[in-house]
Design an enzyme around this catalytic site. Structure first.
Site, mmCIF file in Angstrom:
data_model
loop_
_atom_site.group_PDB
_atom_site.id
_atom_site.type_symbol
_atom_site.label_atom_id
_atom_site.label_comp_id
_atom_site.label_asym_id
_atom_site.label_seq_id
_atom_site.Cartn_x
_atom_site.Cartn_y
_atom_site.Cartn_z
ATOM 1 N N LYS A 130 0.831 -1.197 0.000
ATOM 2 C CA LYS A 130 0.000 0.000 0.000
ATOM 3 C C LYS A 130 0.868 1.250 0.000
ATOM 4 O O LYS A 130 0.430 2.340 -0.335
ATOM 5 C CB LYS A 130 -0.866 0.039 1.276
ATOM 6 C CG LYS A 130 -1.739 -1.179 1.461
ATOM 7 C CD LYS A 130 -2.396 -1.141 2.865
ATOM 8 C CE LYS A 130 -2.989 -2.478 3.213
ATOM 9 N NZ LYS A 130 -3.360 -2.563 4.642
ATOM 10 N N LYS B 257 17.388 3.483 1.416
ATOM 11 C CA LYS B 257 18.337 3.349 2.537
ATOM 12 C C LYS B 257 19.477 2.461 2.053
ATOM 13 O O LYS B 257 19.509 1.262 2.361
ATOM 14 C CB LYS B 257 17.661 2.654 3.718
ATOM 15 C CG LYS B 257 16.573 3.418 4.408
ATOM 16 C CD LYS B 257 16.241 2.703 5.730
ATOM 17 C CE LYS B 257 14.776 2.622 5.978
ATOM 18 N NZ LYS B 257 14.418 1.834 7.152
ATOM 19 N N ASP C 185 14.943 -0.907 1.139
ATOM 20 C CA ASP C 185 15.678 -1.100 2.385
ATOM 21 C C ASP C 185 16.733 -2.196 2.126
ATOM 22 O O ASP C 185 17.784 -1.917 1.562
ATOM 23 C CB ASP C 185 14.641 -1.480 3.451
ATOM 24 C CG ASP C 185 15.201 -1.618 4.837
ATOM 25 O OD1 ASP C 185 16.196 -0.967 5.154
ATOM 26 O OD2 ASP C 185 14.638 -2.400 5.635
ATOM 27 N N GLU D 64 7.854 2.314 -6.022
ATOM 28 C CA GLU D 64 7.920 1.775 -4.660
ATOM 29 C C GLU D 64 8.101 2.935 -3.674
ATOM 30 O O GLU D 64 8.590 4.002 -4.035
ATOM 31 C CB GLU D 64 9.092 0.770 -4.608
ATOM 32 C CG GLU D 64 9.382 0.136 -3.284
ATOM 33 C CD GLU D 64 8.250 -0.693 -2.689
ATOM 34 O OE1 GLU D 64 7.159 -0.123 -2.472
ATOM 35 O OE2 GLU D 64 8.468 -1.868 -2.369
ATOM 36 N N ASP D 65 7.708 2.711 -2.430
ATOM 37 C CA ASP D 65 7.852 3.757 -1.415
ATOM 38 C C ASP D 65 9.288 3.873 -0.904
ATOM 39 O O ASP D 65 9.841 4.959 -0.806
ATOM 40 C CB ASP D 65 6.881 3.539 -0.238
ATOM 41 C CG ASP D 65 6.948 2.119 0.344
ATOM 42 O OD1 ASP D 65 7.773 1.297 -0.118
ATOM 43 O OD2 ASP D 65 6.163 1.845 1.267
ATOM 44 N N ARG E 195 0.177 6.543 7.556
ATOM 45 C CA ARG E 195 0.299 6.691 6.106
ATOM 46 C C ARG E 195 -0.159 8.061 5.618
ATOM 47 O O ARG E 195 0.282 8.558 4.588
ATOM 48 C CB ARG E 195 -0.537 5.622 5.373
ATOM 49 C CG ARG E 195 -0.084 4.191 5.613
ATOM 50 C CD ARG E 195 -0.790 3.264 4.635
ATOM 51 N NE ARG E 195 -0.689 1.871 5.011
ATOM 52 C CZ ARG E 195 0.325 1.060 4.706
ATOM 53 N NH1 ARG E 195 1.357 1.528 4.036
ATOM 54 N NH2 ARG E 195 0.329 -0.193 5.072
ATOM 55 N N PHE F 283 13.730 4.186 10.914
ATOM 56 C CA PHE F 283 12.424 3.658 10.523
ATOM 57 C C PHE F 283 11.485 4.845 10.374
ATOM 58 O O PHE F 283 11.216 5.567 11.330
ATOM 59 C CB PHE F 283 11.869 2.647 11.526
ATOM 60 C CG PHE F 283 10.664 1.946 10.958
ATOM 61 C CD1 PHE F 283 10.829 0.860 10.116
ATOM 62 C CD2 PHE F 283 9.387 2.401 11.223
ATOM 63 C CE1 PHE F 283 9.729 0.239 9.534
ATOM 64 C CE2 PHE F 283 8.279 1.786 10.648
ATOM 65 C CZ PHE F 283 8.445 0.707 9.802
ATOM 66 N N VAL F 284 11.014 5.072 9.151
ATOM 67 C CA VAL F 284 10.242 6.278 8.871
ATOM 68 C C VAL F 284 8.780 5.970 8.553
ATOM 69 O O VAL F 284 8.444 4.862 8.105
ATOM 70 C CB VAL F 284 10.870 7.077 7.702
ATOM 71 C CG1 VAL F 284 12.222 7.641 8.100
ATOM 72 C CG2 VAL F 284 10.996 6.232 6.435
HETATM 73 P P1 5GP Z 1 13.134 -4.401 1.570
HETATM 74 O O1 5GP Z 1 12.642 -5.681 0.963
HETATM 75 O O2 5GP Z 1 13.866 -3.513 0.592
HETATM 76 O O3 5GP Z 1 13.937 -4.668 2.810
HETATM 77 O O4 5GP Z 1 11.894 -3.665 2.138
HETATM 78 C C1 5GP Z 1 11.034 -2.936 1.399
HETATM 79 C C2 5GP Z 1 9.761 -2.710 2.176
HETATM 80 O O5 5GP Z 1 10.003 -2.659 3.580
HETATM 81 C C3 5GP Z 1 9.148 -1.384 1.822
HETATM 82 O O6 5GP Z 1 8.289 -1.489 0.729
HETATM 83 C C4 5GP Z 1 8.423 -1.033 3.107
HETATM 84 O O7 5GP Z 1 7.155 -1.629 3.089
HETATM 85 C C5 5GP Z 1 9.238 -1.671 4.200
HETATM 86 N N1 5GP Z 1 10.145 -0.703 4.859
HETATM 87 C C6 5GP Z 1 11.498 -0.676 4.809
HETATM 88 N N2 5GP Z 1 11.977 0.360 5.521
HETATM 89 C C7 5GP Z 1 10.916 0.990 6.041
HETATM 90 C C8 5GP Z 1 10.765 2.164 6.860
HETATM 91 O O8 5GP Z 1 11.706 2.848 7.279
HETATM 92 N N3 5GP Z 1 9.484 2.506 7.183
HETATM 93 C C9 5GP Z 1 8.399 1.806 6.746
HETATM 94 N N4 5GP Z 1 7.201 2.246 7.115
HETATM 95 N N5 5GP Z 1 8.512 0.708 5.966
HETATM 96 C C10 5GP Z 1 9.745 0.313 5.609
#
Ligand code: 5GP
Length: 172
Positions: A40, A128, A100, A96-97, A162, A149-150
């Site tokens: 979302k 990040k 990470d 994508e938002d 959100r 963590f944002v």
């Molecule tokens: P990744 O697979 O790259 O580790 O994670 C991606 C997903 O992790 C993002 O789409 C998001 O949903 C979640 N995520 C990673 N870091 C954060 C953060 O700092 N805040 C929030 N709210 N979600 C995060």
């Protein structure tokens, strides 16, 4: 949930989204652009971004889960909702938002490449890079951040936050 610090303001977001939209408009001028929004979290960013892209385009949605209700990655990605449409031969931009560890998008990229798009690029609002566990470089990135963590601008903490118009750090 308490916000300890606002790290990106509403004005900064607006300015950066306009810049990304202008760049994407340049890059896709003669191509049929098909945007995939990852639910979302990316919904708010995508809604703003597509109005800054001055080209005809299509949108579709996918929902993936890697976190459950925790703030740590599990490394396991589940597809909760797939696309409505075929993407073979199309120029795909995944919106994508935040990236990470990169695990979610790395899984998604493999999954989409099997469907033979004409091209596949990734646009993330936040990145990040210090947290990366797999090789993944977004083609378009709004803003790089430290390992906080944002929440806000679509990003949640246990489904809350959100709607915040800025990016803030959660007080843990
Ligand atoms: P990744 O697979 O790259 O580790 O994670 C991606 C997903 O992790 C993002 O789409 C998001 O949903 C979640 N995520 C990673 N870091 C954060 C953060 O700092 N805040 C929030 N709210 N979600 C995060």
């Amino acid at each position: 949930m308490e916000i300890s610090q606002i790290i990106i303001t509403e004005d900064e977001i607006r300015k950066r989204v306009a810049e990304l939209g202008a760049q994407i408009t340049e890059d896709y001028r003669d191509k049929d652009l098909f945007i995939i929004c990852i639910l979302k979290g990316a919904s708010i960013f995508m809604a703003d971004l597509i109005r800054q892209i001055k080209l005809p385009l299509e949108i579709d949605f996918m929902s993936l889960s890697s976190y459950g209700a925790s703030t740590k990655t599990s490394g396991v990605v589940r597809m909760l909702r797939d696309l409505d449409r075929e993407i073979a031969g199309k120029h795909i931009l995944v919106v994508e938002d935040i990236v990470d560890t990169g695990l979610t998008l790395s899984y998604l990229r493999e999954n989409l490449m099997v469907r033979k798009p004409a091209s596949l690029k990734i646009c993330t609002f936040l990145d990040k890079p210090s947290r990366r566990q797999v090789e993944l470089h977004p083609d378009y990135c709004g803003i790089e951040i430290e390992d906080y963590f944002v929440v806000g601008y679509g990003l949640d903490f246990n489904e809350k936050g959100r709607e915040l118009p800025y990016i803030g750090v959660v007080k843990q």
